[in-house]
Design a protein around this motif. Structure first.
Motif, PDB file in Angstrom:
ATOM      1  N   ILE A 272     -20.640  31.525  12.108  1.00 43.05           N
ATOM      2  CA  ILE A 272     -20.954  30.344  11.301  1.00 43.05           C
ATOM      3  C   ILE A 272     -20.078  29.209  11.786  1.00 43.05           C
ATOM      4  O   ILE A 272     -18.856  29.334  11.850  1.00 43.05           O
ATOM      5  N   ILE A 273     -20.722  28.114  12.148  1.00 38.01           N
ATOM      6  CA  ILE A 273     -20.018  26.892  12.538  1.00 38.01           C
ATOM      7  C   ILE A 273     -20.272  25.891  11.422  1.00 38.01           C
ATOM      8  O   ILE A 273     -21.420  25.520  11.177  1.00 38.01           O
ATOM      9  N   ALA A 274     -19.222  25.485  10.731  1.00 39.01           N
ATOM     10  CA  ALA A 274     -19.348  24.550   9.612  1.00 39.01           C
ATOM     11  C   ALA A 274     -18.556  23.290   9.920  1.00 39.01           C
ATOM     12  O   ALA A 274     -17.345  23.353  10.138  1.00 39.01           O
ATOM     13  N   ILE A 275     -19.244  22.159   9.944  1.00 40.65           N
ATOM     14  CA  ILE A 275     -18.597  20.874  10.175  1.00 40.65           C
ATOM     15  C   ILE A 275     -18.493  20.188   8.819  1.00 40.65           C
ATOM     16  O   ILE A 275     -19.511  19.909   8.178  1.00 40.65           O
ATOM     17  N   VAL A 276     -17.252  19.954   8.371  1.00 38.18           N
ATOM     18  CA  VAL A 276     -17.012  19.414   7.032  1.00 38.18           C
ATOM     19  C   VAL A 276     -16.085  18.206   7.118  1.00 38.18           C
ATOM     20  O   VAL A 276     -15.334  18.043   8.082  1.00 38.18           O
ATOM     21  N   GLN A 277     -16.142  17.369   6.101  1.00 40.53           N
ATOM     22  CA  GLN A 277     -15.257  16.209   6.046  1.00 40.53           C
ATOM     23  C   GLN A 277     -13.825  16.682   5.811  1.00 40.53           C
ATOM     24  O   GLN A 277     -13.585  17.666   5.104  1.00 40.53           O
ATOM     25  N   ASP A 278     -12.862  15.991   6.426  1.00 41.12           N
ATOM     26  CA  ASP A 278     -11.454  16.376   6.273  1.00 41.12           C
ATOM     27  C   ASP A 278     -11.055  16.539   4.815  1.00 41.12           C
ATOM     28  O   ASP A 278     -10.270  17.419   4.472  1.00 41.12           O
ATOM     29  N   GLU A 279     -11.600  15.700   3.964  1.00 41.72           N
ATOM     30  CA  GLU A 279     -11.267  15.735   2.541  1.00 41.72           C
ATOM     31  C   GLU A 279     -11.583  17.094   1.903  1.00 41.72           C
ATOM     32  O   GLU A 279     -10.928  17.520   0.959  1.00 41.72           O
TER      33      GLU A 279
ATOM     34  N   THR B   6     -11.275  29.993  11.916  1.00 41.73           N
ATOM     35  CA  THR B   6     -10.570  29.187  12.911  1.00 41.73           C
ATOM     36  C   THR B   6     -10.897  27.729  12.621  1.00 41.73           C
ATOM     37  O   THR B   6     -12.066  27.371  12.457  1.00 41.73           O
ATOM     38  N   LYS B   7      -9.865  26.899  12.565  1.00 37.45           N
ATOM     39  CA  LYS B   7     -10.019  25.488  12.217  1.00 37.45           C
ATOM     40  C   LYS B   7      -9.820  24.623  13.464  1.00 37.45           C
ATOM     41  O   LYS B   7      -8.839  24.773  14.185  1.00 37.45           O
ATOM     42  N   LEU B   8     -10.766  23.713  13.696  1.00 35.44           N
ATOM     43  CA  LEU B   8     -10.683  22.765  14.803  1.00 35.44           C
ATOM     44  C   LEU B   8     -10.761  21.349  14.254  1.00 35.44           C
ATOM     45  O   LEU B   8     -11.637  21.056  13.436  1.00 35.44           O
ATOM     46  N   ALA B   9      -9.876  20.467  14.683  1.00 35.32           N
ATOM     47  CA  ALA B   9      -9.950  19.055  14.295  1.00 35.32           C
ATOM     48  C   ALA B   9     -10.979  18.380  15.190  1.00 35.32           C
ATOM     49  O   ALA B   9     -10.914  18.477  16.411  1.00 35.32           O
ATOM     50  N   THR B  10     -11.947  17.705  14.585  1.00 33.82           N
ATOM     51  CA  THR B  10     -13.004  17.032  15.341  1.00 33.82           C
ATOM     52  C   THR B  10     -13.220  15.637  14.772  1.00 33.82           C
ATOM     53  O   THR B  10     -12.676  15.287  13.723  1.00 33.82           O
ATOM     54  N   THR B  11     -14.030  14.839  15.437  1.00 31.22           N
ATOM     55  CA  THR B  11     -14.309  13.482  14.984  1.00 31.22           C
ATOM     56  C   THR B  11     -15.812  13.267  14.927  1.00 31.22           C
ATOM     57  O   THR B  11     -16.527  13.621  15.870  1.00 31.22           O
ATOM     58  N   GLY B  12     -16.272  12.685  13.820  1.00 31.26           N
ATOM     59  CA  GLY B  12     -17.687  12.404  13.660  1.00 31.26           C
ATOM     60  C   GLY B  12     -18.103  11.169  14.434  1.00 31.26           C
ATOM     61  O   GLY B  12     -17.295  10.284  14.697  1.00 31.26           O
ATOM     62  N   GLY B  13     -19.368  11.097  14.786  1.00 27.10           N
ATOM     63  CA  GLY B  13     -19.868   9.996  15.592  1.00 27.10           C
ATOM     64  C   GLY B  13     -20.208   8.752  14.804  1.00 27.10           C
ATOM     65  O   GLY B  13     -19.870   7.642  15.211  1.00 27.10           O
ATOM     66  N   PHE B  14     -20.866   8.870  13.649  1.00 21.55           N
ATOM     67  CA  PHE B  14     -21.365   7.700  12.945  1.00 21.55           C
ATOM     68  C   PHE B  14     -20.248   6.862  12.339  1.00 21.55           C
ATOM     69  O   PHE B  14     -20.131   5.685  12.611  1.00 21.55           O
ATOM     70  N   LEU B  15     -19.403   7.476  11.535  1.00 23.00           N
ATOM     71  CA  LEU B  15     -18.322   6.734  10.884  1.00 23.00           C
ATOM     72  C   LEU B  15     -17.029   6.789  11.692  1.00 23.00           C
ATOM     73  O   LEU B  15     -16.043   6.185  11.321  1.00 23.00           O
ATOM     74  N   LYS B  16     -17.025   7.516  12.784  1.00 23.43           N
ATOM     75  CA  LYS B  16     -15.839   7.694  13.624  1.00 23.43           C
ATOM     76  C   LYS B  16     -14.658   8.194  12.788  1.00 23.43           C
ATOM     77  O   LYS B  16     -13.521   7.851  13.037  1.00 23.43           O
ATOM     78  N   ALA B  17     -14.968   8.983  11.787  1.00 19.43           N
ATOM     79  CA  ALA B  17     -13.948   9.502  10.882  1.00 19.43           C
ATOM     80  C   ALA B  17     -13.613  10.937  11.254  1.00 19.43           C
ATOM     81  O   ALA B  17     -14.428  11.654  11.840  1.00 19.43           O
ATOM     82  N   GLY B  18     -12.411  11.363  10.901  1.00 20.87           N
ATOM     83  CA  GLY B  18     -12.008  12.733  11.168  1.00 20.87           C
ATOM     84  C   GLY B  18     -12.803  13.711  10.337  1.00 20.87           C
ATOM     85  O   GLY B  18     -13.152  13.443   9.190  1.00 20.87           O
ATOM     86  N   ASN B  19     -13.139  14.822  10.948  1.00 24.98           N
ATOM     87  CA  ASN B  19     -13.723  15.921  10.204  1.00 24.98           C
ATOM     88  C   ASN B  19     -13.154  17.213  10.767  1.00 24.98           C
ATOM     89  O   ASN B  19     -12.340  17.194  11.679  1.00 24.98           O
TER      90      ASN B  19
END
Length: 111
Positions: free
Chosen positions: A4-11, A28-41
């Motif tokens: 399961i790959i779950a992309i969630v907002q940092d909040e 396993t947690k990976l820090a990623t960045t979203g494309g539209f709002l350029k916000a961390g997720n």
């Protein structure tokens, strides 16, 4: 077995990670960045037995609720395109929730 790959907002990520671990899921947690709002997720990877897949997805759904947020969207001012000047105006966008992928795993190794 499923991945399961779950992309969630940092909040939402800390609470979700805690709840999943309390339920006995390896995460396993990976820090990623979203494309539209350029916000961390955060992207979470979970290796899950087939019989616990629904439980994991339900947990993700219950913790990661979507909500409205005001964000600045770029807009060119009158004549701004030729002068390179830009301003922004507020728009309401839906954030939160989760994007979830469930993949079948043919082989799982811990080496």
């Amino acid at each position: 077995m499923k991945l399961i790959i779950a992309i969630v907002q940092d909040e939402d990520s800390s609470k979700l990670l805690s709840v999943l671990m309390q339920q006995g899921f390896g995460v396993t947690k990976l820090a990623t960045t979203g494309g539209f709002l350029k916000a961390g997720n955060t992207t979470l990877l979970l290796g899950v037995d087939d019989n616990r897949t629904d439980e994991a997805v339900s947990t993700i759904e219950s913790v990661c609720k979507s909500r409205k947020q005001i964000s600045a969207a770029p807009s060119s001012m009158a004549g701004g395109i030729s002068h390179g000047e830009y301003s922004s105006y507020p728009i309401e966008v839906t954030v939160g929730g989760a994007t979830v992928f469930v993949l079948t795993v043919d082989q799982f190794l811990k080496v």
